[in-house]
Design a protein around this motif. Structure first.
Motif, PDB file in Angstrom:
ATOM      1  N   ASP A 225       0.819  -1.222   0.000  1.00 58.46           N
ATOM      2  CA  ASP A 225       0.000   0.000   0.000  1.00 58.46           C
ATOM      3  C   ASP A 225       0.850   1.267   0.000  1.00 58.46           C
ATOM      4  O   ASP A 225       0.294   2.372  -0.104  1.00 58.46           O
ATOM      5  CB  ASP A 225      -0.911   0.037   1.236  1.00 58.46           C
ATOM      6  N   PHE A 226       2.167   1.137   0.135  1.00 66.16           N
ATOM      7  CA  PHE A 226       3.017   2.303   0.364  1.00 66.16           C
ATOM      8  C   PHE A 226       4.054   2.489  -0.741  1.00 66.16           C
ATOM      9  O   PHE A 226       4.568   1.507  -1.306  1.00 66.16           O
ATOM     10  CB  PHE A 226       3.737   2.178   1.713  1.00 66.16           C
ATOM     11  N   ASP A 227       4.358   3.764  -1.014  1.00 71.62           N
ATOM     12  CA  ASP A 227       5.449   4.116  -1.913  1.00 71.62           C
ATOM     13  C   ASP A 227       6.604   4.678  -1.091  1.00 71.62           C
ATOM     14  O   ASP A 227       6.387   5.533  -0.225  1.00 71.62           O
ATOM     15  CB  ASP A 227       5.005   5.182  -2.916  1.00 71.62           C
ATOM     16  N   LYS A 228       7.813   4.207  -1.367  1.00 72.08           N
ATOM     17  CA  LYS A 228       8.991   4.741  -0.686  1.00 72.08           C
ATOM     18  C   LYS A 228       9.387   6.064  -1.331  1.00 72.08           C
ATOM     19  O   LYS A 228       9.528   6.154  -2.549  1.00 72.08           O
ATOM     20  CB  LYS A 228      10.157   3.757  -0.755  1.00 72.08           C
TER      21      LYS A 228
ATOM     22  N   VAL B 124      15.363   3.034   7.725  1.00 70.00           N
ATOM     23  CA  VAL B 124      14.114   3.760   7.930  1.00 70.00           C
ATOM     24  C   VAL B 124      13.819   4.573   6.673  1.00 70.00           C
ATOM     25  O   VAL B 124      14.677   5.326   6.194  1.00 70.00           O
ATOM     26  CB  VAL B 124      14.190   4.690   9.159  1.00 70.00           C
ATOM     27  N   TYR B 125      12.606   4.405   6.141  1.00 70.90           N
ATOM     28  CA  TYR B 125      12.192   5.088   4.930  1.00 70.90           C
ATOM     29  C   TYR B 125      11.043   6.065   5.231  1.00 70.90           C
ATOM     30  O   TYR B 125      10.223   5.824   6.124  1.00 70.90           O
ATOM     31  CB  TYR B 125      11.685   4.089   3.884  1.00 70.90           C
ATOM     32  N   LYS B 126      10.992   7.114   4.456  1.00 73.08           N
ATOM     33  CA  LYS B 126       9.799   7.960   4.414  1.00 73.08           C
ATOM     34  C   LYS B 126       8.893   7.366   3.353  1.00 73.08           C
ATOM     35  O   LYS B 126       9.302   7.165   2.205  1.00 73.08           O
ATOM     36  CB  LYS B 126      10.171   9.402   4.062  1.00 73.08           C
ATOM     37  N   VAL B 127       7.641   7.060   3.720  1.00 70.82           N
ATOM     38  CA  VAL B 127       6.731   6.413   2.784  1.00 70.82           C
ATOM     39  C   VAL B 127       5.407   7.163   2.739  1.00 70.82           C
ATOM     40  O   VAL B 127       5.060   7.901   3.663  1.00 70.82           O
ATOM     41  CB  VAL B 127       6.481   4.928   3.158  1.00 70.82           C
ATOM     42  N   ARG B 128       4.671   6.934   1.657  1.00 77.04           N
ATOM     43  CA  ARG B 128       3.358   7.561   1.480  1.00 77.04           C
ATOM     44  C   ARG B 128       2.328   6.480   1.185  1.00 77.04           C
ATOM     45  O   ARG B 128       2.548   5.609   0.340  1.00 77.04           O
ATOM     46  CB  ARG B 128       3.402   8.569   0.330  1.00 77.04           C
ATOM     47  N   HIS B 129       1.214   6.550   1.901  1.00 72.15           N
ATOM     48  CA  HIS B 129       0.118   5.624   1.663  1.00 72.15           C
ATOM     49  C   HIS B 129      -0.588   6.022   0.365  1.00 72.15           C
ATOM     50  O   HIS B 129      -1.007   7.161   0.197  1.00 72.15           O
ATOM     51  CB  HIS B 129      -0.861   5.661   2.850  1.00 72.15           C
ATOM     52  N   ARG B 130      -0.701   5.083  -0.577  1.00 72.60           N
ATOM     53  CA  ARG B 130      -1.209   5.425  -1.906  1.00 72.60           C
ATOM     54  C   ARG B 130      -2.634   5.956  -1.870  1.00 72.60           C
ATOM     55  O   ARG B 130      -2.974   6.896  -2.593  1.00 72.60           O
ATOM     56  CB  ARG B 130      -1.150   4.184  -2.810  1.00 72.60           C
ATOM     57  N   GLU B 131      -3.479   5.366  -1.063  1.00 77.26           N
ATOM     58  CA  GLU B 131      -4.893   5.739  -1.081  1.00 77.26           C
ATOM     59  C   GLU B 131      -5.159   7.063  -0.378  1.00 77.26           C
ATOM     60  O   GLU B 131      -5.910   7.906  -0.870  1.00 77.26           O
ATOM     61  CB  GLU B 131      -5.725   4.629  -0.434  1.00 77.26           C
ATOM     62  N   THR B 132      -4.528   7.265   0.782  1.00 77.64           N
ATOM     63  CA  THR B 132      -4.822   8.460   1.581  1.00 77.64           C
ATOM     64  C   THR B 132      -3.780   9.570   1.417  1.00 77.64           C
ATOM     65  O   THR B 132      -4.008  10.694   1.854  1.00 77.64           O
ATOM     66  CB  THR B 132      -4.895   8.094   3.065  1.00 77.64           C
ATOM     67  N   CYS B 133      -2.621   9.238   0.836  1.00 83.86           N
ATOM     68  CA  CYS B 133      -1.481  10.165   0.700  1.00 83.86           C
ATOM     69  C   CYS B 133      -0.873  10.541   2.052  1.00 83.86           C
ATOM     70  O   CYS B 133      -0.065  11.475   2.145  1.00 83.86           O
ATOM     71  CB  CYS B 133      -1.877  11.437  -0.048  1.00 83.86           C
TER      72      CYS B 133
END
Length: 344
Positions: free
Chosen positions: A56-59, A71-80
């Motif tokens: 569900d996440f983009d790095k 440790v990565y900063k990630v973004r949830h695809r559906e909610t951003c």
């Protein structure tokens, strides 16, 4: 000079009893007890969410790397929504321990774990954590140098509140340092990285086995270097206080404070500095009497004379700070670093 004759190795396992802080063992409190900072609404630990999947996440970026993982900063695809994703390497026992400890906590002064995400292909463990947008105090110090005293009082107050919350649940961090305290642009401080933290047993807070040299050596207390020289006792609550004292002093000076500027922090140099050396004196023209007293209360070499977390929360440096001014100074410091980071 037992310390010189026999160097202890990081993997050494020792059986060290941890004494309960009985009233007879401690001197009269230096300051009247004061409660830790608390959120407006009481919160309790809840089960970690299972609604997330790794797919569900983009790095977006790498926030940090260590021997145990990344440790990565990630973004949830559906909610951003943005998060920090800490991926621990397969077979690292610290991963499961850290996940267990974070599942026990729900405090505004401790980084929140939203979910545990197994990595099917490699067997790694991924922890989905809240993203603290200002980064670590170590990274802020690297960019901004020494902290102003007003901001430092707020750092101390919130870090102590985090430790008070943890210690009340018999959790000791054992690796407090600037890199493990995170700051937000809203002026919040959160305790992070519980890779070597321990949950102490309830009965007398005794441990039959303890890994002594697993934290960052520069922030270890004298009794952790050589427990035999301190009556054979090792109090992990007092050790967290020492580490916080070194951290506050480092942020004030803008460099590691227990060694001369430029000296290589070898094991032997650190052992001599921590066990036998004295912390640098802060003159009245450089630091306020309140800050001087706070640091001195943290850095007693005898752990029985070291201030407790509750006593430090009542210390004038923390309890008598102008909260509005301190929070504003901390927010400005973090915002300046964040702005500089975006420009570069």
């Amino acid at each position: 000079m037992a310390l010189i004759r026999e160097k202890r190795l990081p993997q050494l396992q020792l059986s060290l009893p941890i004494p309960a802080r009985a009233a007879a063992q401690r001197p009269k409190p230096m300051f009247a007890p004061a409660p830790a900072l608390t959120p407006k609404k009481a919160s309790t630990p809840t089960a970690l969410s299972s609604q997330f999947r790794l797919s569900d996440f983009d790095k977006l970026a790498v926030l940090g790397r260590g021997s145990g993982g990344t440790v990565y900063k990630v973004r949830h695809r559906e909610t951003c929504a943005l998060y920090a994703l800490k991926v621990q390497h397969y077979g690292d026992p610290a991963a499961a321990a850290e996940a267990d400890i974070l599942s026990r906590t729900a405090s505004p002064f401790v980084v929140r774990c939203h979910s545990i995400l197994p990595v099917a292909a490699s067997g790694d463990i991924a922890m989905l954590l809240e993203l603290v947008d200002g980064g670590s105090l170590d990274s802020i110090k690297s960019r901004q140098g020494a902290f102003p005293e007003a901001a430092l009082a707020e750092v101390a107050a919130q870090a102590l509140s985090g430790l008070a919350y943890l210690h009340a649940r018999r959790i000791v961090h054992l690796d407090i340092k600037p890199a493990n305290l995170l700051a937000s642009t809203a002026g919040e401080i959160k305790v992070a990285d519980f890779g070597i933290a321990k949950v102490l047993p309830r009965a007398g807070d005794q441990c039959t086995s303890y890994v002594l040299y697993v934290s960052t050596t520069a922030y270890m207390s004298p009794e952790r270097f050589d427990p035999e020289a301190h009556g054979g006792h090792y109090d992990p609550y007092a050790a967290d206080v020492w580490s916080l004292g070194v951290t506050i002093l480092e942020l004030f000076m803008g460099r590691y404070p227990l060694l001369p500027a430029g000296q290589k922090p070898s094991w032997a140099a650190l052992m001599c500095a921590v066990c036998f050396g004295e912390a640098p004196a802060l003159s009245d023209g450089v630091a306020s009497p309140e800050l001087q007293g706070f640091v001195a209360a943290c850095l007693h070499k005898d752990y029985r004379k070291r201030a407790s977390v509750a006593e430090l929360l009542a210390h004038p440096f923390v309890a008598r700070r102008d909260v509005a001014v301190s929070k504003c100074a901390l927010r400005k410091l973090v915002a300046d670093v964040s702005l500089e980071s975006r420009r570069t």
